[in-house]
Scaffold this motif. Structure first.
Motif: not given
Length: 193
Positions: A11-14, A22-29, A17-20
């Motif tokens: 769950l922590k790893t998941e 999310y931030y990667s997608f936000q950075l791409l946008i 990954l979700r946070v990473a």
């Protein structure tokens, strides 16, 4: 217990990954937004530059192209014709130049010989000046001409008639029969030779 701890780690790893992700997608946008803004700024700068600086499509290309402008053509249609014939590089720049110079109603119909090496101002000058290869347009323009007393062909040249004695009111030519051969001083003039 081991299963429970593995589950917590998963769950922590998941979550990480979700946070990473999310931030990667936000950075791409954010990067895409910046790129779109830079591209829009660049395009608007180039457009404004072309509108306010007199330029040509290709100064080295002296190929002559005949463009036919129909009577009652709109500015948009004229710019489309110029662009399609390869004379100008941007029809919207030409529309803006015509609008800014307020010559839209002065463009004359006819056939014009133009070149991609001509600057926008030269093309506008040719289109508004009526320098056309179409004889019918030139004949129509001559018929529309209104003769005024100041036209060079209507001005009467009286420079050979003499200026009189120089006193006020004496600047006239006497056309009576006894003065037909001489001027006021008795000197023979052109009629009395």
């Amino acid at each position: 217990m081991k299963a429970n701890s593995r589950r917590k780690k998963a769950l922590k790893t998941e979550n990480r990954l979700r946070v990473a992700l999310y931030y990667s997608f936000q950075l791409l946008i954010d990067v895409l937004i910046v790129l779109v803004c830079v591209k829009a700024f660049s395009a608007s700068f180039n457009f404004a530059h072309d509108v306010f600086v007199d330029s040509a499509k290709d100064l080295r290309n002296h190929e002559l192209v005949v463009v036919k402008i129909a009577p009652d053509s709109s500015t948009s249609t004229i710019c489309d014709q110029l662009y399609d014939s390869g004379v100008i590089k941007n029809k919207y720049v030409m529309m803006a130049k015509i609008k800014l110079s307020e010559v839209g109603g002065n463009i004359k119909s006819g056939s014009y010989t133009l070149s991609p090496s001509m600057k926008y101002s030269e093309i506008i000058g040719i289109l508004t000046g009526g320098v056309s290869t179409n004889k019918e347009v030139e004949e129509v323009d001559k018929k529309k001409k209104v003769n005024t007393p100041t036209d060079a062909e209507d001005v009467i040249d009286n420079s050979g008639a003499g200026a009189g004695t120089g006193e006020e009111g004496d600047d006239f030519v006497d056309n009576s029969e006894d003065a037909a051969g001489t001027d006021e001083g008795g000197v023979p003039n052109e009629a009395g030779e």
